[in-house]
Design an enzyme around this catalytic site. Structure first.
Site, PDB file in Angstrom:
ATOM      1  N   ALA A 171     -19.171  26.072 -27.564  1.00 16.53           N
ATOM      2  CA  ALA A 171     -17.929  26.325 -28.306  1.00 16.53           C
ATOM      3  C   ALA A 171     -17.968  25.503 -29.591  1.00 16.53           C
ATOM      4  O   ALA A 171     -17.316  24.456 -29.718  1.00 16.53           O
ATOM      5  CB  ALA A 171     -16.721  25.958 -27.452  1.00 16.53           C
ATOM      6  N   THR A 173     -16.800  25.503 -32.564  1.00 15.27           N
ATOM      7  CA  THR A 173     -15.594  25.101 -33.297  1.00 15.27           C
ATOM      8  C   THR A 173     -14.898  23.911 -32.645  1.00 15.27           C
ATOM      9  O   THR A 173     -14.224  23.136 -33.317  1.00 15.27           O
ATOM     10  CB  THR A 173     -14.607  26.273 -33.414  1.00 15.27           C
ATOM     11  OG1 THR A 173     -14.300  26.759 -32.099  1.00 15.27           O
ATOM     12  CG2 THR A 173     -15.205  27.410 -34.228  1.00 15.27           C
ATOM     13  N   ASP A 174     -15.045  23.765 -31.319  1.00 14.93           N
ATOM     14  CA  ASP A 174     -14.408  22.646 -30.622  1.00 14.93           C
ATOM     15  C   ASP A 174     -14.954  21.296 -31.084  1.00 14.93           C
ATOM     16  O   ASP A 174     -14.297  20.259 -30.886  1.00 14.93           O
ATOM     17  CB  ASP A 174     -14.617  22.771 -29.113  1.00 14.93           C
ATOM     18  CG  ASP A 174     -13.715  23.817 -28.480  1.00 14.93           C
ATOM     19  OD1 ASP A 174     -13.317  24.742 -29.205  1.00 14.93           O
ATOM     20  OD2 ASP A 174     -13.425  23.716 -27.283  1.00 14.93           O
ATOM     21  N   TYR A 175     -16.133  21.302 -31.682  1.00 14.31           N
ATOM     22  CA  TYR A 175     -16.743  20.051 -32.123  1.00 14.31           C
ATOM     23  C   TYR A 175     -16.533  19.812 -33.625  1.00 14.31           C
ATOM     24  O   TYR A 175     -16.862  18.749 -34.135  1.00 14.31           O
ATOM     25  CB  TYR A 175     -18.233  20.055 -31.773  1.00 14.31           C
ATOM     26  CG  TYR A 175     -18.440  20.368 -30.320  1.00 14.31           C
ATOM     27  CD1 TYR A 175     -18.140  19.424 -29.335  1.00 14.31           C
ATOM     28  CD2 TYR A 175     -18.848  21.630 -29.909  1.00 14.31           C
ATOM     29  CE1 TYR A 175     -18.267  19.725 -27.990  1.00 14.31           C
ATOM     30  CE2 TYR A 175     -18.984  21.937 -28.568  1.00 14.31           C
ATOM     31  CZ  TYR A 175     -18.688  20.973 -27.607  1.00 14.31           C
ATOM     32  OH  TYR A 175     -18.802  21.285 -26.275  1.00 14.31           O
TER      33      TYR A 175
END
Length: 404
Positions: A171, A173-175
């Site tokens: 994922a 974008t989560d980072y």
């Protein structure tokens, strides 16, 4: 250790999965007191996500959950129960910051949006992190990071030119989001320190991701140029790729950006005859004949280990790096010298590995003091000692299913 930078800051976290908890990890590891609110009626997806300690699944055994939630108190609370509201109000009065990461509209259905909680505590700071923000035609569309990387354009650019788009690992974008979210919260804390006023922060994970493709998006805005998949290549470097080396699944990444680096690269290879070919003497020439160039390079790299190729290139001033798998990263002496990986004792997992933050403050460094909580692990401490419930109230609410 001197006073940590966020010592005394109190945070209530109604956040799950990765982006929201990762934002608050910056604060928890630097001294903030964090209460993480969950519910057994709908488990955090991350608690059920592998890898699990010793490959034994369990809601308190996820290494992924353990990574983002050290230094936090963990409580369970069923927000759908009518008697949960007074407890939430106690949490808000106690807190400096409230964060939530539900799909837009969910928190408002519980009457816990910013408009409601600011009535409880006027100087509260609230951050909502969601897929596409709280406003706009797609605001209420639930999404995971895999969908957002597609929407933001990463997937369109990933893979070889003659192949279909490929999903970016994880994922992604989560980072990206936590850096923006943490910076916004720090700015809001500074504003409150100067004015005494809180505020609401609306973080769009989609918009955070778009920033990471800014040059390409600006290129379209100015030149109407649409970029496409290029494999491992770059418009600004040639050669630019990952080359097979001696040994099974052994590779080295090499990037040559300037004519000076090209000359150094050729010296490492002992200037074979093909490097003197006129078509390789300029950047445009190398770019035009990149397929042939890559073939020549890999014929050389296959004779040596990835570590040798990397070392020789780096010593000559040419950017290069071995391609590591997770075992190689875990055993990297550079990371271990900086104590990037730490061991923590957990009530159910026992001794397990977590990651420290990637930066170190010289005066007030981060510190991981306790492992991520088991579900509801700190109920008694938080509800009685922090929020002030009596033992009788705690027992009654537990029996009624409020604290589930």
């Amino acid at each position: 250790m001197d006073r940590q930078v966020f010592k005394g800051i109190k945070i209530v976290e109604f956040a799950w999965l990765a982006a929201g908890p990762f934002i608050i990890k910056y604060f928890a590891d630097h001294g903030a007191t964090v209460i993480k609110v969950e519910s057994s009626t709908r488990l955090d997806t991350l608690r059920q996500a592998p890898p699990f300690q010793e490959n034994r699944p369990g809601i308190n055994r996820s290494g992924w959950f353990a990574k983002y939630n050290p230094n936090k108190y963990g409580i369970s609370l069923n927000l759908n129960h009518p008697k949960a509201r007074p407890i939430v109000e106690k949490l808000v009065r106690w807190a400096d910051i409230v964060i939530e990461s539900f799909t837009p509209g969910v928190i408002k259905r519980w009457n816990l949006g910013y408009e409601e909680i600011v009535q409880i505590k006027p100087d509260i700071i609230m951050l909502s992190t969601s897929a596409q923000g709280q406003t706009g035609p797609r605001a209420q569309q639930p999404s995971y990071g895999a969908q957002l990387t597609s929407l933001a354009g990463f997937v369109h650019l990933t893979n070889w030119p003659d192949r279909d788009p490929a999903t970016v690992y994880g994922a992604y974008t989560d980072y990206i989001v936590p850096y923006f979210g943490a910076a916004a919260l720090i700015a809001a804390l500074d504003y409150r320190c100067r004015t005494g006023k809180g505020q609401y922060i609306d973080v769009s994970q989609y918009e955070c991701a778009v920033h990471f493709l800014a040059p390409l998006i600006l290129d379209y805005g100015v030149n109407q140029k649409v970029h496409h998949r290029m494999g491992n290549r770059s418009p600004d470097a040639t050669p630019h790729g990952v080359y097979r080396c001696l040994g099974e699944d052994s590779w080295c990444a090499i990037a040559v950006c300037t004519d000076e680096e090209w000359k150094a690269f050729c010296r490492v290879l002992s200037n074979p005859d093909w490097t003197k070919d006129q078509k390789f003497q300029t950047f445009p020439g190398r770019k035009e004949n990149e397929d042939e160039l890559d073939q020549f390079i890999e014929e050389w790299t296959e004779k040596f280990s990835a570590e040798e190729v990397m070392r020789w290139m780096q010593e000559a001033g040419v950017p290069a790096g071995v391609v590591r798998n997770n075992e190689g990263v875990y055993g990297d002496p550079q990371l271990n010298a900086r104590k990037h990986f730490l061991k923590l004792e957990h009530p159910e997992m026992g001794l397990h590995t977590v990651e420290s933050l990637p930066f170190k403050l010289s005066k007030t460094p981060s510190e991981i003091k306790q492992a991520a909580p088991c579900l509801g692990q700190d109920n008694y401490h938080v509800y009685t000692e922090i929020l002030g419930l009596s033992d009788e109230e705690f027992i009654q609410l537990s029996e009624e299913g409020v604290l589930n």
